[in-house]
Design an enzyme around this catalytic site. Structure first.
Site, short mmCIF file in Angstrom:
data_model
loop_
_atom_site.label_atom_id
_atom_site.label_comp_id
_atom_site.label_asym_id
_atom_site.label_seq_id
_atom_site.Cartn_x
_atom_site.Cartn_y
_atom_site.Cartn_z
N GLU B 51 0.86 -1.18 0.00
CA GLU B 51 0.00 0.00 0.00
C GLU B 51 0.89 1.21 0.00
OE1 GLU B 51 -3.04 1.18 2.78
OE2 GLU B 51 -3.63 -0.91 2.90
N ASP B 62 -5.23 9.64 10.09
CA ASP B 62 -3.92 9.12 10.49
C ASP B 62 -3.47 9.63 11.85
OD1 ASP B 62 -2.72 7.39 8.40
OD2 ASP B 62 -3.26 9.10 7.13
N TYR B 177 -10.95 -3.62 3.08
CA TYR B 177 -10.02 -3.17 4.12
C TYR B 177 -10.78 -3.06 5.44
CZ TYR B 177 -6.15 -0.37 6.13
OH TYR B 177 -5.11 0.10 6.88
#
Lengths: 396, 271
Positions: B51, B62, B177
């Site tokens: 990725e 994040d 995912y």
């Protein structure tokens, strides 16, 4: 019940997956409670007895007279905590409580939304954490202390430009990990759906009150409704009262900073290479200050509350449809207007609101004899130190 | 076709009786040239799929490790166009592992969805994950990806409802995912206790589509445990933080060693 949250082509819900469930839950709860009489009654009582609504509409006879027009100031500076932000904070904290949340988080730029949320949380018995950029904590130290006095925890944000946009980033990260107990009290009419609509609705009282007040005092609707625009919550609140009156011109004033080159302003609607373009930030598709590669630009304004690279999506749509117009004034013009309102009207405006005053002073010739309603979104006590420093820097 | 290369990697791992190892790196940290070398190091360490993160100024999904990494990459001049140039160059060298581009919406939207997908496919990207574009907002980029043969990877989180999970699984190709915990990317001391239940739910919804798990998988032990539950394991921050040292060469060696340890731990575990 799930809407798409679009204003024309703008808006939407561009959120990381973890936040999608909570956003849908929030939308459903908001739709439920906004139609529920007991919620509305409790909110109305808080707005009247705790916030102090309705706020007055003050005729600014001296300034209006010297500009050759009839000027009315919607006095959001007289709302509890000194700015319009409390309308939304009380509404969202009440909603959070109804949803069974025990903790609220907020981002703040100038500190006004942080103070308002800390205040509403104290009143309603919720734990409160406020994220604030390190740069803003320094220039708005008084508001940091106020939040702490109100029992909130203020967390310094040291990433990126260390201003409002970074505080939003950090609040969204907190929320992703705390959604079970926590509601994110987003402070402006932006972010993912349902925030832009919900925040607008909580501030629509500004416009509806102003509309009734100006009709009573001036005997008619205004020719112009004017407000400063950071994220755009006070402006959309004012505009809400006049959107269905096509004869009322709507103008939003952005932060022109020290020039319209990239990085020196927060004028998302400015034309040319330094201005904004449609893009996606903090969950919404809107006008955004960004570089050619889609990276968000840093912004500058003497006013922390306008120092943000994106704007509420409904404003982007109002600009595109031509219903509203967006202009900018510089730091220096805003500081001059701050002085002028203080001396001529006995009101220290927030530096944010001073941008709207500055634009009217500059463009007054086009409004001779007209009736103008200007949203004085907050009071300037918090800015006294910034104004002093700006004067020292300019040798004034 | 790119999507098939992605599917084949998961099939091959499954045929070997193991879960696929999917390391994440921010492209351009500290420069795109170094990222090119790090890709080789990850391939040598036993990665099945990589990725590749496109750095963004405001990475709201994040944690601090990937935030700092994005800041270094942007300071090093990385752009989405530059990342695609890197992919083109690696494919020309013969780099064969499937590559998934992990990006926030705005850099891709600024390029234009059609143009972005066309250029990504031409460069040799195999799948696209738009971290802040949920299925409801994905019509335009997803249609472009499908037309170009690129995999469309969507996320499923512990907060994803059954209805939305079905939609995410139906819209995904390559793999689904699965977000292992509430919160943002980052390392963690222990895997979430509810992970097994969440993954069972995700796998039922995914059907034949492989599920890969990420967010908070840090150590070889955690990777091995996650490998028992999913068809693929994504490790990001635990590797990205190895790029914080001042010597990019030494960082690359540390990255290779850590990736090899993760791959070995996962290989000892059959799924």
């Amino acid at each position: 019940m799930s809407g798409t949250g679009r204003f024309g082509r703008f808006g939407g819900r561009y959120a990381p997956e973890t936040l999608m469930g909570p956003l849908l839950e929030l939308e459903a709860a908001y739709e439920l409670f906004k139609a529920e009489p007991s919620f509305q009654a409790e909110l109305s009582a808080l707005l009247k007895d705790f916030v102090g609504r309705p706020t007055p509409l003050t005729k600014a006879a001296k300034l209006g007279g010297s500009l050759g027009l009839e000027l009315y100031l919607k006095r959001e500076d007289l709302a509890h905590t000194g700015a319009h932000k409390i309308n939304n904070s009380v509404g969202q904290c009440l909603l959070a409580k109804r949803m069974g949340k025990t903790r609220v988080i907020a981002e703040t730029g100038a500190g006004q939304h942080g103070v308002a949320t800390a205040t509403a949380a104290a009143k309603l018995g919720l734990t409160c954490v406020v994220y604030m950029g390190a740069v803003d904590m320094e220039r708005q130290a008084l508001n940091v202390f106020r939040m702490r006095l109100l029992g909130a925890e203020v967390r310094s944000v040291d990433s990126g430009s260390r201003t409002l946009k970074d505080a939003v980033n950090e609040a969204m990260r907190d929320w992703a990990g705390s959604v079970k107990t926590t509601h994110y009290v987003l402070g402006s009419a932006l972010g993912p759906h349902p925030f832009p609509s919900m925040v607008r609705d909580f501030h629509a009282c500004i416009g509806w009150e102003a509309r009734a007040q100006v009709r009573a005092q001036a005997g008619r609707l205004p020719d112009l409704a004017l407000a400063c625009v950071g994220g755009g919550s006070n402006a959309i609140g004012l505009f809400s009262g006049f959107l269905s009156d096509p004869a009322v011109e709507l103008v939003g004033v952005e932060a022109g900073g020290t020039g319209l080159e990239p990085g020196r302003h927060a004028a998302r609607f400015a034309a040319g290479p330094g201005g904004g373009a449609p893009g996606i930030l903090h969950g919404t598709f809107t006008m955004l200050l960004q570089d050619a590669h889609g990276q968000v630009r840093e912004t500058h304004s003497v006013s922390a509350g306008l120092d943000y690279p994106a704007v509420g999506p409904q404003h982007a749509d109002l600009a595109e449809s031509g219903r509203a117009r967006y202009e900018s004034v510089s730091d220096v013009e805003a500081l001059d207007a701050f002085d002028r309102l203080a001396r001529e009207e006995g009101i220290l405006p927030a530096l944010e609101s001073a941008h709207a005053v500055a634009w009217l002073c500059r463009e007054a010739a086009a409004y001779k004899g007209k009736v103008v309603v200007l949203n004085l979104s907050g009071r300037g006590d918090k800015d006294v130190d910034s104004v002093r420093r700006a004067r020292e820097a300019s040798g004034g | 076709m790119a999507k098939e290369r992605l599917e084949a990697a998961f099939k091959k791992a499954a045929a070997d009786g193991r879960s696929a190892f999917v390391p994440y790196l921010t492209a351009g940290d500290p420069t795109l040239e170094w990222t090119g070398r790090y890709l080789d190091a990850l391939a040598a360490a036993g990665a099945d799929v990589i990725e590749l993160g496109v750095p963004f100024s405001d990475p709201v999904a994040d944690g601090p490790v990937n935030q700092r990494s994005a800041e270094r990459a942007l300071a090093g001049g990385a752009t989405l166009a530059g990342v695609l140039t890197l992919v083109t160059a690696k494919r020309a060298e013969g780099f064969a592992l499937p590559l998934v581009l992990f990006t926030y919406a705005n850099p891709a939207a600024a390029m234009g969805w059609e143009s972005f997908v066309r250029r990504a496919a031409a460069a040799g990207v195999d799948g696209v994950l738009l971290v802040d574009v949920p299925v409801e907002e994905s019509a335009e980029p997803a249609a472009a990806c499908r037309a170009a043969g690129l995999g469309t990877i969507f996320l499923a989180a512990p907060t994803t409802s059954a209805e939305r999970l079905a939609a995410a699984a139906a819209a995904s190709s390559g793999f689904l995912y699965c977000v292992a915990r509430l919160g943002v990317t980052g390392t963690s001391a222990a895997l979430d206790a509810g992970l097994g239940d969440d993954l069972a739910r995700f796998k039922r919804a995914a059907g034949a589509l492989p599920v890969a798990v990420g967010f908070g998988v840090s150590t070889p032990e955690q990777a091995a445990a996650a490998a028992k539950l999913a068809d693929g394991v994504i490790v990001g921050s635990a590797l990205v933080r190895l790029l914080e040292g001042t010597d990019p060469e030494a960082n690359g060696r540390a990255l290779g060693t850590a990736a090899a340890a993760l791959a070995a731990a996962m290989r000892r575990t059959s799924c």
